[in-house]
Design a protein around this motif. Structure first.
Motif, PDB file in Angstrom:
ATOM      1  N   MET A 134      20.176 -30.060 -51.747  1.00 40.78           N
ATOM      2  CA  MET A 134      19.191 -29.094 -51.332  1.00 40.78           C
ATOM      3  C   MET A 134      19.529 -27.692 -51.797  1.00 40.78           C
ATOM      4  SD  MET A 134      17.995 -29.866 -47.500  1.00 40.78           S
ATOM      5  CE  MET A 134      16.281 -30.275 -47.484  1.00 40.78           C
ATOM      6  N   SER A 135      20.576 -27.515 -52.550  1.00 45.22           N
ATOM      7  CA  SER A 135      20.994 -26.173 -52.913  1.00 45.22           C
ATOM      8  C   SER A 135      19.961 -25.452 -53.767  1.00 45.22           C
ATOM      9  CB  SER A 135      22.342 -26.211 -53.627  1.00 45.22           C
ATOM     10  OG  SER A 135      22.223 -26.976 -54.789  1.00 45.22           O
ATOM     11  N   ASP A 136      19.076 -26.180 -54.451  1.00 44.55           N
ATOM     12  CA  ASP A 136      18.078 -25.512 -55.270  1.00 44.55           C
ATOM     13  C   ASP A 136      16.756 -25.330 -54.533  1.00 44.55           C
ATOM     14  OD1 ASP A 136      17.529 -28.200 -55.201  1.00 44.55           O
ATOM     15  OD2 ASP A 136      16.786 -28.292 -57.255  1.00 44.55           O
ATOM     16  N   GLN A 137      16.709 -25.643 -53.270  1.00 39.56           N
ATOM     17  CA  GLN A 137      15.495 -25.507 -52.479  1.00 39.56           C
ATOM     18  C   GLN A 137      15.690 -24.484 -51.384  1.00 39.56           C
ATOM     19  OE1 GLN A 137      14.099 -29.198 -50.899  1.00 39.56           O
ATOM     20  NE2 GLN A 137      14.668 -30.340 -52.704  1.00 39.56           N
ATOM     21  N   GLN A 138      14.562 -23.987 -50.873  1.00 40.76           N
ATOM     22  CA  GLN A 138      14.637 -23.106 -49.719  1.00 40.76           C
ATOM     23  C   GLN A 138      14.930 -23.952 -48.494  1.00 40.76           C
ATOM     24  OE1 GLN A 138      11.299 -20.564 -49.195  1.00 40.76           O
ATOM     25  NE2 GLN A 138      11.798 -20.079 -47.101  1.00 40.76           N
ATOM     26  N   LEU A 139      15.880 -23.506 -47.702  1.00 38.68           N
ATOM     27  CA  LEU A 139      16.230 -24.220 -46.494  1.00 38.68           C
ATOM     28  C   LEU A 139      15.577 -23.549 -45.303  1.00 38.68           C
ATOM     29  CD1 LEU A 139      20.022 -24.848 -47.166  1.00 38.68           C
ATOM     30  CD2 LEU A 139      18.105 -26.374 -47.579  1.00 38.68           C
ATOM     31  N   LYS A 140      15.206 -24.332 -44.325  1.00 41.81           N
ATOM     32  CA  LYS A 140      14.576 -23.793 -43.130  1.00 41.81           C
ATOM     33  C   LYS A 140      15.606 -23.176 -42.196  1.00 41.81           C
ATOM     34  CE  LYS A 140      11.324 -25.024 -39.499  1.00 41.81           C
ATOM     35  NZ  LYS A 140      10.428 -26.045 -38.989  1.00 41.81           N
ATOM     36  N   PHE A 141      16.812 -23.759 -42.135  1.00 41.10           N
ATOM     37  CA  PHE A 141      17.821 -23.323 -41.182  1.00 41.10           C
ATOM     38  C   PHE A 141      19.126 -22.946 -41.868  1.00 41.10           C
ATOM     39  CE2 PHE A 141      15.308 -26.562 -38.829  1.00 41.10           C
ATOM     40  CZ  PHE A 141      14.693 -25.707 -37.942  1.00 41.10           C
ATOM     41  N   SER A 142      19.843 -22.035 -41.245  1.00 38.09           N
ATOM     42  CA  SER A 142      21.187 -21.704 -41.711  1.00 38.09           C
ATOM     43  C   SER A 142      22.138 -22.809 -41.252  1.00 38.09           C
ATOM     44  CB  SER A 142      21.637 -20.366 -41.115  1.00 38.09           C
ATOM     45  OG  SER A 142      21.849 -20.507 -39.718  1.00 38.09           O
ATOM     46  N   PRO A 143      23.314 -22.912 -41.872  1.00 38.88           N
ATOM     47  CA  PRO A 143      24.302 -23.884 -41.410  1.00 38.88           C
ATOM     48  C   PRO A 143      24.678 -23.671 -39.937  1.00 38.88           C
ATOM     49  CG  PRO A 143      24.888 -23.099 -43.591  1.00 38.88           C
ATOM     50  CD  PRO A 143      23.735 -22.259 -43.130  1.00 38.88           C
ATOM     51  N   LEU A 144      24.688 -22.432 -39.478  1.00 36.56           N
ATOM     52  CA  LEU A 144      25.003 -22.152 -38.073  1.00 36.56           C
ATOM     53  C   LEU A 144      23.964 -22.782 -37.145  1.00 36.56           C
ATOM     54  CD1 LEU A 144      26.664 -20.787 -35.874  1.00 36.56           C
ATOM     55  CD2 LEU A 144      25.317 -18.708 -36.270  1.00 36.56           C
ATOM     56  N   THR A 145      22.691 -22.639 -37.487  1.00 37.59           N
ATOM     57  CA  THR A 145      21.632 -23.229 -36.667  1.00 37.59           C
ATOM     58  C   THR A 145      21.760 -24.743 -36.635  1.00 37.59           C
ATOM     59  OG1 THR A 145      20.135 -21.389 -37.110  1.00 37.59           O
ATOM     60  CG2 THR A 145      19.128 -23.447 -36.372  1.00 37.59           C
ATOM     61  N   ILE A 146      22.027 -25.336 -37.775  1.00 35.65           N
ATOM     62  CA  ILE A 146      22.177 -26.799 -37.832  1.00 35.65           C
ATOM     63  C   ILE A 146      23.372 -27.235 -36.988  1.00 35.65           C
ATOM     64  CG2 ILE A 146      22.676 -28.729 -39.378  1.00 35.65           C
ATOM     65  CD1 ILE A 146      20.881 -27.278 -41.465  1.00 35.65           C
ATOM     66  N   ARG A 147      24.452 -26.462 -37.014  1.00 32.53           N
ATOM     67  CA  ARG A 147      25.620 -26.772 -36.178  1.00 32.53           C
ATOM     68  C   ARG A 147      25.245 -26.754 -34.697  1.00 32.53           C
ATOM     69  NH1 ARG A 147      30.657 -22.723 -35.517  1.00 32.53           N
ATOM     70  NH2 ARG A 147      30.704 -22.834 -37.761  1.00 32.53           N
ATOM     71  N   ILE A 148      24.521 -25.732 -34.276  1.00 34.09           N
ATOM     72  CA  ILE A 148      24.150 -25.613 -32.863  1.00 34.09           C
ATOM     73  C   ILE A 148      23.201 -26.731 -32.460  1.00 34.09           C
ATOM     74  CG2 ILE A 148      22.987 -24.161 -31.155  1.00 34.09           C
ATOM     75  CD1 ILE A 148      24.119 -21.734 -32.719  1.00 34.09           C
ATOM     76  N   LYS A 149      22.272 -27.107 -33.336  1.00 35.81           N
ATOM     77  CA  LYS A 149      21.358 -28.206 -33.033  1.00 35.81           C
ATOM     78  C   LYS A 149      22.153 -29.491 -32.766  1.00 35.81           C
ATOM     79  CE  LYS A 149      17.559 -28.124 -35.897  1.00 35.81           C
ATOM     80  NZ  LYS A 149      16.417 -28.169 -35.057  1.00 35.81           N
ATOM     81  N   GLY A 150      23.183 -29.729 -33.563  1.00 40.27           N
ATOM     82  CA  GLY A 150      24.038 -30.892 -33.341  1.00 40.27           C
ATOM     83  C   GLY A 150      24.795 -30.803 -32.028  1.00 40.27           C
ATOM     84  N   GLN A 151      25.229 -29.607 -31.678  1.00 43.43           N
ATOM     85  CA  GLN A 151      25.939 -29.396 -30.412  1.00 43.43           C
ATOM     86  C   GLN A 151      25.027 -29.720 -29.224  1.00 43.43           C
ATOM     87  OE1 GLN A 151      29.160 -29.474 -30.778  1.00 43.43           O
ATOM     88  NE2 GLN A 151      29.562 -27.595 -29.646  1.00 43.43           N
ATOM     89  N   VAL A 152      23.768 -29.324 -29.293  1.00 44.62           N
ATOM     90  CA  VAL A 152      22.825 -29.604 -28.208  1.00 44.62           C
ATOM     91  C   VAL A 152      22.718 -31.117 -28.008  1.00 44.62           C
ATOM     92  CG1 VAL A 152      20.405 -29.439 -27.476  1.00 44.62           C
ATOM     93  CG2 VAL A 152      21.553 -27.448 -28.490  1.00 44.62           C
ATOM     94  N   ARG A 153      22.629 -31.855 -29.089  1.00 44.65           N
ATOM     95  CA  ARG A 153      22.548 -33.321 -28.995  1.00 44.65           C
ATOM     96  C   ARG A 153      23.822 -33.898 -28.380  1.00 44.65           C
ATOM     97  NH1 ARG A 153      23.489 -38.230 -31.795  1.00 44.65           N
ATOM     98  NH2 ARG A 153      21.738 -39.652 -31.508  1.00 44.65           N
ATOM     99  N   ARG A 154      24.985 -33.431 -28.854  1.00 44.83           N
ATOM    100  CA  ARG A 154      26.256 -33.927 -28.316  1.00 44.83           C
ATOM    101  C   ARG A 154      26.390 -33.642 -26.828  1.00 44.83           C
ATOM    102  NH1 ARG A 154      27.752 -33.076 -33.508  1.00 44.83           N
ATOM    103  NH2 ARG A 154      28.223 -30.860 -33.394  1.00 44.83           N
ATOM    104  N   LEU A 155      25.974 -32.464 -26.410  1.00 43.30           N
ATOM    105  CA  LEU A 155      26.047 -32.121 -24.987  1.00 43.30           C
ATOM    106  C   LEU A 155      25.172 -33.053 -24.156  1.00 43.30           C
ATOM    107  CD1 LEU A 155      25.976 -28.244 -25.237  1.00 43.30           C
ATOM    108  CD2 LEU A 155      27.867 -29.632 -24.361  1.00 43.30           C
TER     109      LEU A 155
END
Length: 98
Positions: A1-22
């Motif tokens: 995906m490095s050549d595409q626009q991403l919707k989220f920063s890596p930080l946001t994706i990390r937090i989204k995963g944390q919400v699921r784990r919690l």
């Protein structure tokens, strides 16, 4: 995906995963987790996805996560680099070939 626009920063994706784990560590189903956070089940699925789509995270949602799962925002966010220009904070954007 490095050549595409991403919707989220890596930080946001990390937090989204944390919400699921919690949610999983607390033993809540998707239905119970969505009820506790005041969102629909579909919204919770979008919030918890670590792919580059879904819901953006709002401050109010993070505050609810803090209360429901009794976790500090610092724990939710994790260790952050001191440099605010670090890749963790930025979304990669495709450059036009003009």
């Amino acid at each position: 995906m490095s050549d595409q626009q991403l919707k989220f920063s890596p930080l946001t994706i990390r937090i989204k995963g944390q919400v699921r784990r919690l949610r999983l560590l607390a033993g809540y189903s998707m239905s119970e987790g969505s009820r506790l956070l005041g969102v629909s089940r579909k919204q919770l699925e979008d919030i918890e996805t670590t792919r580059d789509y879904g819901c953006h995270l709002e401050i109010e949602l993070l505050a609810k996560v803090k209360v429901v799962y009794n976790v500090s925002i610092d724990t939710l966010v994790g260790d952050l680099p001191a440099d605010q220009t670090d890749d963790l904070f930025t979304r990669k954007r495709r450059r036009n070939a003009d």
